[in-house]
Each structure stands twice: as C-alpha cells, then as structure tokens.
Enzyme design. Structure first.
Site, PDB file in Angstrom:
ATOM      1  N   ASP A 186      -1.911   4.587  -2.424  1.00 24.53           N
ATOM      2  CA  ASP A 186      -1.963   3.212  -2.940  1.00 24.53           C
ATOM      3  C   ASP A 186      -3.373   2.625  -2.955  1.00 24.53           C
ATOM      4  O   ASP A 186      -3.554   1.419  -2.981  1.00 24.53           O
ATOM      5  CB  ASP A 186      -1.057   2.310  -2.100  1.00 24.53           C
ATOM      6  CG  ASP A 186      -1.498   2.210  -0.653  1.00 24.53           C
ATOM      7  OD1 ASP A 186      -2.251   3.081  -0.203  1.00 24.53           O
ATOM      8  OD2 ASP A 186      -1.086   1.250   0.022  1.00 24.53           O
ATOM      9  N   GLU A 187      -4.384   3.493  -2.990  1.00 19.13           N
ATOM     10  CA  GLU A 187      -5.753   3.010  -2.854  1.00 19.13           C
ATOM     11  C   GLU A 187      -6.710   3.966  -3.558  1.00 19.13           C
ATOM     12  O   GLU A 187      -6.543   5.178  -3.496  1.00 19.13           O
ATOM     13  CB  GLU A 187      -6.088   2.921  -1.367  1.00 19.13           C
ATOM     14  CG  GLU A 187      -7.477   2.452  -1.031  1.00 19.13           C
ATOM     15  CD  GLU A 187      -7.741   2.516   0.465  1.00 19.13           C
ATOM     16  OE1 GLU A 187      -8.841   2.143   0.879  1.00 19.13           O
ATOM     17  OE2 GLU A 187      -6.847   2.975   1.227  1.00 19.13           O
TER      18      GLU A 187
END
Length: 349
Positions: free
Chosen positions: A103-104
């Site tokens: 998620d990054e």
C-alpha cells in the site's frame, strides 16, 4: 535538474478496504488482524486510532483500549487485488515506481511534463474512482522528505516540502520521524536530552558518528535535506522468513524448535522455487513482556536446504539464554543471491 519525488501511502489500507466492501462499517472503529487473543493488529481505522489502537499492538490490548471495536481477520487476497488496481494508476504516470509495500510506493516524476500537484490530484481521483479508497501524497526533492510529507496531514493528505523550507520545517518534529532512527536509537538520543529534530540538528557530526558509526553521516545529512537514495524500479528482495505467535508462552527450546522446523521447510521451498540462496540466518523472538530480540549468524557459504537452515537456526537458539518465556518466534534468511548451481549442504563439506 532537481529531483521531484512523490511518496504515496494508502490511508489505513486494510481497514479501508473492509469498509468499502461493507459500508455499514463506515465511521466505526474497525480493527484488522489476528482475531485470537494472541494475534496482533495489522491496521485499524482512524476511529479506532482515537482509542490508542495501533498497528502491531496485541489484540487483547486493542480490545481493552477499544472494547466496542469491530475486529476483522485479514483477507490478503482482497488487499492484493485492490493494490494491483492502485499500482496500475502509478504506472500510467511514470515508469519509475518503487513499491515499498502492498500500500505504499515512491514515484520519480522528475521527467514528467505535468506539474507535481496535477499528478497528485490525478492519482487521488483515479484511485478513488477505481477502488473507492483514499491516499496521502507527499512531494519533495528526495525520498526522506517525500515520505515525511505524505504523513503530514493524513488521511487523504497532500503536502509539498521545497528546498527553502528545510531545515526549519523539520525542527519541531520528534526525532522518531527521521528515517533510519529506530526505537533503540531514539531512546539513546532521548537519554542525552535529544527529543526534537532541532535538538538533533545542533549535535556535531562527530557525536552522531560516535553514536551510529558511518550511518551517523547519513542522519546528519538527512535532517539537512540530503538524501541521495534513488527510486529503484526493481527492488531486490533482501530477505525471506517466517514467524508465528505461539499458542502459549514457553521457554521449552524443544518446543520452539518444532516451530523452527516448520519455518525452515517453508523457507527452503520458497528459496528453491525462486532459485535463490542466502548466508545470513536470523532468529527473532518476542518475550512474554513484548520485548523483541534478534540474533544473526553469517555463514561462509550460501545455503537453501531445509536441514542447513534448521541446523543454524537451532544453534542460534541454543546460544540464547531464555530469561523469560517466549510468545513469538521467527526465522529469516538474508544476504540472498541467485543460485547458479545446485547448493551443497553443510553436511557435504
């Protein structure tokens, strides 16, 4: 040309996906992770964070802090599906995308013909349209400051840090915000009265190198706006491992070795399937009082076979004096390289 780096971080990703899939959860304290009393929090909604719930917190503590929380088991396949849609948006803007986690990511948008803020708005709009999720964006001239900026005003945040803002904008921040300073390093600095970046900034380079060796030079430069790390399109995996929270706390090494055996079977299969091997074995334990400890051993040759990894991990365990019971144990192997030929076992030498 000055670099333009963007750091994109999804907001409470796992919990947000659960809320998208079940709108009845919106506005409620959602906590995702292991649902047993011995599990830990993977992530939680911002409503749950108001109660003091945090990632990696034991579930039983989260339940004490947030008794009315909604506890949900992780669904990794669903999160990977959402992540795939998000990264498709990134790849439309630049080929220079460095995934940090599910998620990054960092994006190097230096060569883009579009303005950085325009690109940030595009990403936010596209991800929201395709997945219903929000994210926070930080933009700056290096990775450290971009990541710092993305965390500035979460959730759904957007922050730009320019050259002329540094170092003053960093001064009020806690030193825990400085990339590279872990909990132990922060405590060491706290012990000498250093709590903010401004106080850290005043320390001579000699003091930082005395504290952290060569890495002190990086910390010294980082809080002055110097970070030469590049956005890596292909991130080489540095380690692989397994860990597990035990069904009950124990200091019985024979019992712990049963867990180690299962880890080594799984790790060896992964190494074999990917044709890689490693030579640094690390044992991780978490005590019943939630203290983490690791101990590593680097070998003279690369290994990938189950029995080799198991032998070395057990030797590390045997060398540790267990002063209290263990609640979590893990094994990992690092210093990886591609296996060009069939690996010998240590017993073949």
């Amino acid at each position: 040309m000055e670099k333009v780096i963007m750091h994109v971080d999804m907001d409470a990703f796992f919990a947000s996906v659960e809320i998208i899939d079940n709108p009845k959860l919106k506005g409620k304290p959602v906590i995702v992770g292991g649902t047993s009393e011995r599990g830990v929090v993977a992530t939680c909604s911002y409503e749950a964070r108001k109660y003091g719930v945090r990632s990696a917190m034991p579930i039983y503590i989260a339940k004490t802090k947030c008794p009315h929380g909604i506890f949900i088991p992780t669904r990794m396949s669903r999160y990977k599906e959402a992540s795939s849609e998000i990264f498709k948006v990134f790849s439309k803007l630049t080929p220079y995308v460095e995934p940090i986690s599910i998620d990054e990511a960092y994006l190097d948008i230096t060569e883009s013909q579009r303005a950085p803020l325009e690109l940030a708005k595009y990403i936010k709009d596209e991800v929201r349209k395709n997945t219903g999720l929000t994210l926070s964006v930080g933009i700056s001239f290096n990775k450290f400051l971009a990541k710092l900026a993305s965390d500035w005003n979460k959730p759904n945040g957007l922050k730009v840090i320019t050259q002329d803002m540094v170092p003053e904008i960093l001064f009020p921040l806690s030193i825990s915000k400085v990339h590279g300073l872990g909990n132990k390093s922060v405590k060491r600095l706290n012990d000498i009265g250093v709590f903010t970046v401004e106080e850290l900034y005043k320390l001579p380079l000699e003091i930082l190198t005395e504290f952290f060796g060569k890495y002190g030079v990086e910390i010294y430069g980082r809080i002055r706006g110097i970070d030469k790390r590049k956005v890596e399109i292909s991130r080489q995996r540095k380690s692989t491992g397994r860990e597990s929270t035990l069904k009950r706390d124990t200091d019985d090494k024979d019992e712990l070795k049963k867990y180690i055996r299962n880890f080594c079977i799984s790790i060896s299969k992964e190494l074999t399937n990917k044709s890689i091997s490693g030579k640094t074995i690390t044992l991780k334990i978490k005590t019943s009082s939630f203290e983490n400890h690791t101990k590593s051993k680097t070998l003279p040759l690369y290994i990938s076979k189950e029995e080799d990894i198991y032998k070395e991990a057990c030797e590390i365990l045997d060398s540790i004096e267990l002063n209290e019971k263990i609640r979590l144990i893990g094994v990992s192997i690092s210093s990886l390289k591609e296996s060009k030929i069939e690996q010998m076992t240590l017993f073949d030498i």
